[in-house]
Design an enzyme around this catalytic site. Structure first.
Site, PDB file in Angstrom:
ATOM      1  CB  ALA A 145      -3.270 -20.968  68.474  1.00 13.81           C
ATOM      2  CE1 TYR A 146      -1.576 -28.783  66.780  1.00 16.21           C
ATOM      3  CE2 TYR A 146      -3.300 -29.246  64.851  1.00 16.21           C
ATOM      4  CZ  TYR A 146      -2.257 -29.813  65.822  1.00 16.21           C
ATOM      5  OH  TYR A 146      -1.774 -30.956  65.516  1.00 16.21           O
TER       6      TYR A 146
END
Length: 313
Positions: free
Chosen positions: A133-134
């Protein structure tokens, strides 16, 4: 130098209460800018105090940047407060949102803005491990920086980003405490150390000042040389390259090209040993991780490629 002076400007900063964001805000104040800090609440006064001790003005506005309603109120409040915003530094909430979007173009025109600085990451270029996600968010920051530059540079708004390397801050405490991984990371940083927040002062002042007047759409890496050694930057065809460089500029990791999560690749590496010559030709379906293992195997066997080439099939 006047070229780097920020006297007479005002910067709006998100994420300025600690770490990189705090150091960047203070750096711009040191260069002469007044600072508008956007925080969740007013409990943290440290950055404001440090800026005021420099003789600059610091004003705190509170907002939850994940709330569109609060963002709208923030924009209105800042403008009604008489702040002529010239610089927007986005250093907060990157994983869930992109704060540069919170200021519509017409609002920036009204505020006479000239600089937007986003904070990207090495995972804007590299996928990282266990942070999908990052990595997706930071990849988005890099591309949004370029997209906004394409639209706004002609209107006098320069949009750039800073991509930090590994930084010794609270956010990375768990990583730093993992002695084996921390040592592995340190061994691969050409500068021989992790960065600290003050390492980003020069780059943010540069991108905020007239010194970067003709720079827009750039993602500036501040990483102690990491990307120069392990860089994976896309070219026009969307491929990447991986490699390891020695101090003399030679390489000791087979390069490979890949596209997407898995790619059909052909690796042809000519390697030499002191006592023999060996040629390795390999055709397979390899993921990025498998390519990295292949590179690690070459290092472990002390193989020194004389030349290498990879062709996407």
């Amino acid at each position: 130098m006047d070229l780097f002076s920020l006297i007479g400007t005002t910067a709006l900063v998100t994420g300025g209460t600690r770490g990189i964001g705090q150091a960047m805000a203070i750096a711009m104040a040191e260069a002469g800018a007044d600072i508008v800090l956007v925080q969740r609440d007013t409990s943290n006064q440290e950055t404001k105090s440090q800026i005021e001790n420099l003789g600059r003005t610091a004003t705190i506005y509170t907002a939850d940047l994940s709330s569109q309603a609060e963002v709208s109120q923030l924009v209105s409040g800042v403008l009604k407060g008489g702040h002529d915003i010239n610089i927007l530094l986005n250093c907060a909430g990157i994983q869930r949102r992109h704060p540069s979007h919170v200021f519509p173009l017409e609002d920036w025109d009204e505020a006479s803005s000239s600089r937007i600085i986003n904070v990207a990451s090495l995972v804007s270029f590299q996928g990282g491990l266990t942070v999908p996600a990052y990595a997706a968010a930071k990849g988005g920051v890099a591309q949004l920086t370029k997209a906004l530059s394409n639209e706004w540079a002609a209107k006098g708004i320069n949009v750039n980003a800073i991509a930090p390397g590994y930084v010794a801050t609270d956010m990375n405490t768990a990583l730093i405490q993992d002695k084996e991984r921390a040592a592995s990371i340190l061994a691969r940083i050409p500068a021989g150390r992790w960065s600290n927040p003050d390492d980003f002062k020069g780059s943010v002042v540069y991108l905020a000042s007239r010194a970067s007047a003709y720079v827009s759409g750039e993602v500036l890496t501040v990483d102690g040389g990491w990307m120069g050694r392990y860089g994976m930057r896309t070219n026009q065809t969307g491929f990447f390259a991986i490699g390891d460089a020695n101090s003399d500029g030679s390489t000791n990791v087979p390069h490979a090209m890949f596209s997407g999560k898995r790619a059909a690749v052909y690796i042809h590496v000519e390697m030499s040993r002191e006592d023999s010559q060996s040629k390795v030709s390999k055709r397979d379906i390899l993921s990025r991780r498998e390519l990295e293992r292949e590179a690690a195997r070459a290092i472990g066997e002390n193989l020194e490629p004389q030349w290498k080439r990879a062709q996407h099939l």
